[in-house]
Design a protein around this motif. Structure first.
Motif, PDB file in Angstrom:
ATOM      1  N   GLU A   7       0.941  -1.186  -0.071  1.00  0.00           N
ATOM      2  CA  GLU A   7       0.173   0.041   0.037  1.00  0.00           C
ATOM      3  C   GLU A   7       0.767   1.387   0.034  1.00  0.00           C
ATOM      4  OE1 GLU A   7      -3.648   0.180   2.293  1.00  0.00           O
ATOM      5  OE2 GLU A   7      -3.013  -1.489   3.267  1.00  0.00           O
ATOM      6  N   GLY A   8       0.524   2.172  -0.571  1.00  0.00           N
ATOM      7  CA  GLY A   8       0.989   3.432  -0.651  1.00  0.00           C
ATOM      8  C   GLY A   8       0.592   4.429  -2.101  1.00  0.00           C
ATOM      9  N   ILE A   9       1.477   5.443  -2.083  1.00  0.00           N
ATOM     10  CA  ILE A   9       1.310   6.130  -3.254  1.00  0.00           C
ATOM     11  C   ILE A   9       1.975   5.535  -4.480  1.00  0.00           C
ATOM     12  CG2 ILE A   9       1.907   8.432  -4.473  1.00  0.00           C
ATOM     13  CD1 ILE A   9       2.260   9.625  -1.479  1.00  0.00           C
ATOM     14  N   PRO A  10       1.016   5.450  -5.601  1.00  0.00           N
ATOM     15  CA  PRO A  10       1.339   4.723  -7.005  1.00  0.00           C
ATOM     16  C   PRO A  10       2.765   4.854  -7.417  1.00  0.00           C
ATOM     17  CG  PRO A  10      -0.601   5.856  -7.354  1.00  0.00           C
ATOM     18  CD  PRO A  10      -0.408   6.270  -5.905  1.00  0.00           C
ATOM     19  N   GLU A  11       3.456   5.898  -7.336  1.00  0.00           N
ATOM     20  CA  GLU A  11       4.735   5.960  -7.667  1.00  0.00           C
ATOM     21  C   GLU A  11       5.706   5.462  -6.779  1.00  0.00           C
ATOM     22  OE1 GLU A  11       2.714   8.888  -7.171  1.00  0.00           O
ATOM     23  OE2 GLU A  11       2.135   9.074  -9.541  1.00  0.00           O
ATOM     24  N   GLU A  12       5.394   5.389  -5.186  1.00  0.00           N
ATOM     25  CA  GLU A  12       6.147   4.847  -4.427  1.00  0.00           C
ATOM     26  C   GLU A  12       6.307   3.433  -4.600  1.00  0.00           C
ATOM     27  OE1 GLU A  12       5.024   6.447  -1.011  1.00  0.00           O
ATOM     28  OE2 GLU A  12       6.315   8.023  -0.951  1.00  0.00           O
ATOM     29  N   ILE A  13       4.925   2.794  -4.848  1.00  0.00           N
ATOM     30  CA  ILE A  13       4.730   1.379  -5.079  1.00  0.00           C
ATOM     31  C   ILE A  13       5.687   0.983  -6.189  1.00  0.00           C
ATOM     32  CG2 ILE A  13       3.188  -0.244  -5.725  1.00  0.00           C
ATOM     33  CD1 ILE A  13       1.118   1.058  -3.965  1.00  0.00           C
ATOM     34  N   ASP A  14       5.651   1.507  -7.360  1.00  0.00           N
ATOM     35  CA  ASP A  14       6.404   1.207  -8.650  1.00  0.00           C
ATOM     36  C   ASP A  14       7.863   1.168  -8.216  1.00  0.00           C
ATOM     37  OD1 ASP A  14       4.177   1.052 -10.074  1.00  0.00           O
ATOM     38  OD2 ASP A  14       4.047   2.872 -10.920  1.00  0.00           O
ATOM     39  N   LYS A  31      -3.562  -5.561 -10.478  1.00  0.00           N
ATOM     40  CA  LYS A  31      -4.122  -4.059 -10.820  1.00  0.00           C
ATOM     41  C   LYS A  31      -4.090  -3.243  -9.659  1.00  0.00           C
ATOM     42  CE  LYS A  31      -9.101  -4.133 -10.669  1.00  0.00           C
ATOM     43  NZ  LYS A  31     -10.123  -4.090 -11.182  1.00  0.00           N
ATOM     44  N   VAL A  32      -3.835  -2.051  -9.848  1.00  0.00           N
ATOM     45  CA  VAL A  32      -4.008  -0.992  -8.689  1.00  0.00           C
ATOM     46  C   VAL A  32      -5.238  -0.899  -8.365  1.00  0.00           C
ATOM     47  CG1 VAL A  32      -3.522   1.280  -8.260  1.00  0.00           C
ATOM     48  CG2 VAL A  32      -2.051   0.102  -9.716  1.00  0.00           C
ATOM     49  N   TYR A  33      -5.574  -0.858  -6.950  1.00  0.00           N
ATOM     50  CA  TYR A  33      -7.039  -0.720  -6.327  1.00  0.00           C
ATOM     51  C   TYR A  33      -6.907   0.547  -5.608  1.00  0.00           C
ATOM     52  CZ  TYR A  33      -7.892  -5.663  -7.615  1.00  0.00           C
ATOM     53  OH  TYR A  33      -7.947  -6.910  -8.254  1.00  0.00           O
ATOM     54  N   GLN A  34      -7.879   1.360  -5.831  1.00  0.00           N
ATOM     55  CA  GLN A  34      -7.783   2.707  -4.941  1.00  0.00           C
ATOM     56  C   GLN A  34      -8.492   2.347  -3.533  1.00  0.00           C
ATOM     57  OE1 GLN A  34      -6.856   5.751  -6.249  1.00  0.00           O
ATOM     58  NE2 GLN A  34      -7.022   6.499  -3.852  1.00  0.00           N
ATOM     59  N   SER A  38      -8.810   8.051   0.401  1.00  0.00           N
ATOM     60  CA  SER A  38      -7.531   8.078   0.546  1.00  0.00           C
ATOM     61  C   SER A  38      -6.695   8.284  -0.909  1.00  0.00           C
ATOM     62  CB  SER A  38      -6.800   6.913   1.221  1.00  0.00           C
ATOM     63  OG  SER A  38      -5.554   6.861   1.537  1.00  0.00           O
ATOM     64  N   GLU A  39      -5.454   9.020  -0.558  1.00  0.00           N
ATOM     65  CA  GLU A  39      -4.730   9.150  -1.987  1.00  0.00           C
ATOM     66  C   GLU A  39      -3.860   7.721  -2.205  1.00  0.00           C
ATOM     67  OE1 GLU A  39      -1.142  11.415  -1.678  1.00  0.00           O
ATOM     68  OE2 GLU A  39      -1.541  11.498   0.474  1.00  0.00           O
ATOM     69  N   TYR A  40      -4.071   6.937  -1.208  1.00  0.00           N
ATOM     70  CA  TYR A  40      -3.154   5.405  -1.421  1.00  0.00           C
ATOM     71  C   TYR A  40      -3.908   4.615  -2.179  1.00  0.00           C
ATOM     72  CZ  TYR A  40      -0.515   7.692   2.377  1.00  0.00           C
ATOM     73  OH  TYR A  40       0.483   8.509   3.089  1.00  0.00           O
ATOM     74  N   VAL A  41      -3.099   3.565  -2.524  1.00  0.00           N
ATOM     75  CA  VAL A  41      -3.834   2.613  -3.603  1.00  0.00           C
ATOM     76  C   VAL A  41      -3.139   1.294  -2.912  1.00  0.00           C
ATOM     77  CG1 VAL A  41      -3.940   4.093  -5.363  1.00  0.00           C
ATOM     78  CG2 VAL A  41      -1.709   2.801  -5.198  1.00  0.00           C
TER      79      VAL A  41
END
Length: 57
Positions: A7-14, A31-34, A38-41
């Motif tokens: 879990e985290g911000i999309p760029e940080e996860i990548d 896939k990415v789940y919102q 929250s801004e986190y995915v």
């Protein structure tokens, strides 16, 4: 095999998964789940250790 939720911000996860793949073999990445309100995915990842060696504690 391990199943991991990241879990985290999309760029940080990548970025995290790019480095993570240097040490572990990613078998499957969801896939990415919102997350709600929250801004986190979150992303679900199935991994095994390199060369299918058992993971050491």
């Amino acid at each position: 095999m391990l199943k991991i939720r990241v879990e985290g911000i999309p760029e940080e996860i990548d970025q995290f998964l790019e480095h993570f793949e240097d040490y572990y073999r990613v078998l499957k990445r969801s896939k990415v789940y919102q997350n709600r309100n929250s801004e986190y995915v979150r992303v679900y990842v199935d991994v095994s250790s390199p060369n299918d060696q058992p993971l050491k504690a």
